[in-house]
Write a protein that holds these residues in place. Structure first.
Motif: not given
Length: 634
Positions: A23-24, A78-79, A598-601, A608-609
């Motif tokens: 998250r950070g 994905s980060s 994590s998010s999806r790529p 991500a939002q």
């Protein structure tokens, strides 16, 4: 630079991020991406604060053993907040875990492999270095290896006190701390106290397996593990392959070759069922499911109305959606893709959004012998059974595990059950939008959702790679591990000065054990969190417990009360603190599924939002014109 001398007199815009885990790091990545697109007017100084490995955090640190693995395939992780494009790798446009892994490891096992957690930690280090490399001269990052123990919000200045005695003053603070270790209560506390008073006994509280002192366990000891979820797999791996044992696969059959340094393991849970294996991945990283029944329009209508009863208004929609995929997949397997599409078209056109209607429609397409998919039956397959002996239960368990493995091997597109269960993951954002910020009634939030649906859905969808289940079967066959049975009870035997473990539904299952390991990840609870920072934020009134307040009932959730994005904490007076932001696990129960890492790529997920909301708000002052300084002349 000494942190003791940093004061707000500098014209720089200062942002502190507490916690450098997923998250950070996501907030830092969005800060960098935004500043790349539009250079700030002021100098920006970002302080990344963590006592664990900077950029990876405690859970993803790179020095942990490789037998701790992720439960999401590499190509879905994905980060970076955006995928690779024609430009250079940079914040906002970077490789997925799979793309990066393939570029650095000659033994890269492929996009559908499950990476060790340490490999993901190395990927996060790459992301951090990419972020730093993107900084222009007026943007800087300072890594602060410390623990924040207190925070004072005063006149738009945030003063952080660190555990080394230093103080840091900044304009904005993002609090993205990870998994807490709340104070124990109930039977867990009783077991801990008994272990502290009894020579030779140990009680390990729930935590990441890599942070448990498992090396203290001796091979001659008998060990009980609470829970059969993801952490259970990590603990078992540490006490088997982590001690020199190894698995051998010959002609598709997995066997375990012991090192004889393993302790004897017993484990159980309320269901008595091992967390099901993830289906072999057959979906691309950009896959997005388009629901037929639980649509965005229906969810938006519920969301705007509020006072939602989850069990009667949301869960039935989801169960219909799950069964649509279930029957459609079975029809495709039997009659081909055209028949599947015709079935879905009929369901949508005729609004066949009830379980009996789906059964009837599936029968018209030749699928008449498939029972409805019931979440309870899958999560608790032994709920009505009694077993005459441990061997009797072991046989029943093995049959269920073999069936689950057969389904998992067919894949999350081709197998009806695994495809249907993946629908739970694919609709998670829709469910979150009716749950977050008290849209459910207090009773439904507590009972229908948090006590029933949330753990059940996580159990059925968050499983490990299927080879983990194969390994568990091999350990059971080798006599290293015993799954005790449903409704497992952990107790104290004062006569023998031991712990005990047994299933009341499996005769002769009781065993005396020396060590109890809580293999469940603790749920956040604001008032039980012993962290000095949390205690001080509560004491100062900056963090308050989110209460789902109904007309004549209330539910104290245990999560930090926050605003919708950008997630300012709501103070004791009911006002948002504009200089602070709270992301991730501290706000669990106010929001749902904050453990996402994590998010999806291919597209922006809520993960991500969330980072974007925080980063864009935290940067606003960096784009404001600095006031003209006026110097008095004596």
């Amino acid at each position: 630079m000494s942190l003791r001398h940093i004061t707000p007199s500098s014209p720089a815009h200062r942002i502190a991020i507490i916690g450098s885990g997923p998250r950070g790091l996501s907030v830092l990545e969005r800060l960098a991406a935004l500043m790349l697109m539009d250079a700030p007017l002021k100098q920006v100084m970002v302080y990344l604060i963590d006592s664990a490995q900077m950029g990876s955090g405690r859970v993803w640190r790179t020095d942990q053993p490789r037998h701790y693995v992720m439960n999401t395939v590499a190509e879905e992780v994905s980060s970076f907040s955006g995928p690779l494009d024609d430009g250079p790798i940079r914040p906002g446009a970077g490789p997925s875990l799979a793309q990066w892994w393939s570029s650095v490891d000659p033994a890269y096992p492929g996009p559908n492999a499950y990476a060790p957690r340490a490999v993901h930690g190395e990927y996060m280090q790459f992301v951090l270095s990419t972020i730093e490399a993107s900084f222009t001269p007026n943007i800087s990052l300072q890594r602060v290896p410390a623990v924040v123990v207190d925070l004072l919000n005063e006149e738009n200045v945030q003063t952080l006190e660190l555990d080394n005695g230093a103080f840091l003053q900044v304009d904005k603070v993002v609090i993205a701390t990870g998994h807490p270790t709340p104070e124990l209560i109930g039977w867990e506390r009783e077991l801990q106290q008994f272990a502290q008073q009894t020579t030779g006994l140990e009680f390990f509280r729930g935590d990441s397996a890599a942070d448990m002192p498992l090396s203290r366990i001796q091979s001659e000891q008998q060990v009980g593990i609470v829970g059969l979820g993801l952490a259970f797999h990590d603990i078992v791996a540490a006490l088997t392959v982590g001690r020199g044992g190894r698995f051998s696969v010959v002609d598709g059959v997995t066997t375990y070759i012991p090192s004889h340094r393993e302790p004897k393991l017993f484990a159980g849970s309320r269901s008595g069922m091992l967390i099901p294996a993830r289906g072999r991945n057959q979906k691309g990283p950009n896959f997005q499911y388009q629901p037929l029944c639980i649509t965005r329009d229906k969810i938006d209508a519920l969301q705007k109305r509020g006072h939602i009863e989850f069990a009667t208004e949301v869960l039935p929609l989801l169960l219909v959606e799950i069964n649509i995929v279930y029957f459609a997949t079975a029809i495709r397997a039997q009659a081909g893709q055209a028949a599947e599409q015709q079935f879905k078209h009929r369901v949508a056109q005729q609004q066949l959004f009830s379980l009996p209607a789906l059964v009837a429609a599936a029968a018209d397409f030749g699928v008449s012998d498939l029972p409805l998919l019931e979440l309870d039956r899958l999560a608790r397959p032994f709920r009505a059974q009694e077993f005459h002996s441990p061997a009797d239960f072991a046989l029943a368990l093995d049959r269920v595990l073999e069936d689950d493995l057969c389904s998992a091997r067919e894949g999350n597109v081709d197998n009806p059950m695994k495809a249907a269960l993946d629908t739970i993951r694919d609709t998670r954002a829709l469910i979150r939008s009716v749950v977050d910020f008290g849209r459910l009634t207090p009773r439904s939030h507590q009972e229908d959702f948090l006590q029933y649906y949330a753990p059940t859905s996580l159990f059925l969808t968050a499983g490990p790679p299927l080879y983990r289940t194969e390994q568990i079967r091999a350990l059971i066959a080798a006599g290293v591990l015993t799954l005790v049975g449903p409704e497992t009870v952990y107790g104290i035997d004062t006569q023998h000065r031991k712990f005990s473990i047994e299933s009341p539904r499996v005769r002769h299952s009781r065993q005396l054990i020396d060590v109890v390991i809580d293999g469940r990840i603790p749920s956040p609870d604001l008032l039980r969190d012993p962290s000095p920072l949390t205690r001080n934020l509560v004491r100062r009134g900056y963090w308050t417990n989110y209460i789902n307040q109904g007309i004549d009932e209330a539910f104290v959730t245990g999560g930090v009360a926050v605003t919708p994005g950008p997630y300012h904490p709501i103070d004791r007076a009911g006002q948002p603190i504009k200089g602070l932001y709270v992301l991730g696990l501290p706000s669990e129960h106010t929001r749902w599924f904050m453990q996402a890492g994590s998010s999806r790529p291919g597209f922006w997920t809520d993960f991500a939002q969330d980072a974007h909301y925080v980063a864009s708000d935290a940067l606003q002052l960096a784009y404001a014109q600095a006031p003209v300084a006026i110097t008095e002349v004596a």
